[in-house]
Write an enzyme that holds these catalytic residues in place. Sequence first.
Site: not given
Length: 308
Positions: A14, A36, A91, A169
């Site tokens: 994403i 990350s 989200k 999700d």
Amino acid sequence: MDPIRIAVVGVGKIARDQHLPAIAGNPAFSLAATVSPHDPGPKGVPHLASLDELIESGPAVDAVALCTPPQVRYELATMALKRGIHVFLEKPPGATLSEVVALRDRAGKVGVTLFAAWHSRFAAGVAPARAWLSERRIEKVSIVWREDVRVWHPGQAWIWEPGGLGVFDPGINALSILTHIMPRAVFLKSAVLSIPENRAAPIAADLSLCDTGGANIHMDLDWRQTGPQSWDIIVETDAGTLKLSSGGAVLSLPSGTEHNEDLEYPGLYARFANLIRGGRSDVDIDPLRLVADAFLRGRRESVAAFHD
């Protein structure tokens, strides 16, 4: 006005598909760093293994976009808010309602922007659908949100764990649209959650909801769809039928059909910039509350094991 220095925390699908291009296309932001422990991030951008490292020794940032799994987002957001860093929550905004409320309260106390970003609300057809429905009597709503989990969430083990939401999700995207376009509040009446025998989260769900005016709402969620994918919301009213398809990008009204460009994530970042400049937050928990209600009140049924 200087651009807002932002770091993207969590460099997965994403982030690469949506967040990084949206940031690059918005002059209100400059990408200061990525974070990350696994993905090295795009070339030419400072990269750190953890948010702790970024805060302590990395380049200065004004904001972070948290694109990690929801189960770890509370700790990361708290860390940023303590340092006065604005926070964008992909989200769902968290793994529980309580932690999202706690983050909202903390952001208010320290005067920092917190944005719970429901990207589907920025799909092209959603705003005009909301305006059209505001003057109509809602009679019935049908939601069909079916997709192939192997295509859209390959190898994402966290999504099957507690707090990962399973089929909710993507399903929460439909709920974010529903709670935004309906003129009256929506609540859950019953639910059936289909949970693979080797997983902790549902692969499908059937929900019965209604609004406070008595309109019945049925929601069909399924991750086992193959072939064409379905992301449709149909609303029957006293003035005819409204349909949002392609996840909200296509709006069909009795007067005709509108197809518009997908600007969901550019819209999110425009909103985030405006919130920061205005010293405000936007933390709507209604979609997550309906998911929590489904887990609270839903009847669970065991189905065949799922393997990637």
